[in-house]
Write a protein that holds these residues in place. Structure first.
Motif, PDB file in Angstrom:
ATOM      1  N   UNK A  76       0.466  -1.209  -0.292  1.00 27.31           N
ATOM      2  CA  UNK A  76      -0.409   0.212  -0.215  1.00 27.31           C
ATOM      3  C   UNK A  76       0.836   1.103   0.175  1.00 27.31           C
ATOM      4  N   UNK A  77       0.877   2.168  -0.604  1.00 26.29           N
ATOM      5  CA  UNK A  77       1.186   2.830  -0.530  1.00 26.29           C
ATOM      6  C   UNK A  77       0.887   4.595   0.357  1.00 26.29           C
ATOM      7  N   UNK A  78       2.549   4.693   0.654  1.00 25.47           N
ATOM      8  CA  UNK A  78       1.601   5.488   1.780  1.00 25.47           C
ATOM      9  C   UNK A  78       1.046   7.302   1.498  1.00 25.47           C
ATOM     10  N   UNK A 133       1.817  16.218  -1.010  1.00 20.92           N
ATOM     11  CA  UNK A 133       1.738  16.588  -2.454  1.00 20.92           C
ATOM     12  C   UNK A 133       1.048  16.582  -3.390  1.00 20.92           C
ATOM     13  N   UNK A 134       0.492  15.513  -3.468  1.00 15.39           N
ATOM     14  CA  UNK A 134      -0.652  14.568  -4.320  1.00 15.39           C
ATOM     15  C   UNK A 134      -2.348  15.180  -4.282  1.00 15.39           C
TER      16      UNK A 134
END
Length: 83
Positions: A72-74, A78-79
């Motif tokens: 899973x992405x942290x 900034x996204x």
């Protein structure tokens, strides 16, 4: 209407002619012709199989995967969604 009546036979002839272009047999030089000359620095002239085999630079192996398992992405502050 006349234009459509001529387009179908022309398309069929084109499709049949393109279908006949593929060759599944072994490749050989035309009678009376030779393979290309040996490259500069080579001791012998390459054969047909060598000429048709892509080099490693032309078709590299795909073994540099960064992810080895699903993760899973942290969160990324900034996204941001488009404004």
């Amino acid at each position: 209407m006349r234009r459509g009546a001529l387009a179908w036979p022309a398309a069929a002839v084109l499709a049949m002619s393109l279908a006949g272009c593929g060759s599944t047999g072994t490749l050989k030089p035309v009678a009376g012709e030779q393979l290309p000359a040996a490259p500069y620095g080579a001791t012998s002239r390459p054969d047909v199989k060598t000429l048709l085999t892509p080099s490693v630079q032309a078709r590299p192996q795909r073994n540099g995967d960064v992810l080895t398992r699903s993760q899973e992405r942290p969160d990324d502050m900034f996204d941001l969604p488009p404004s």
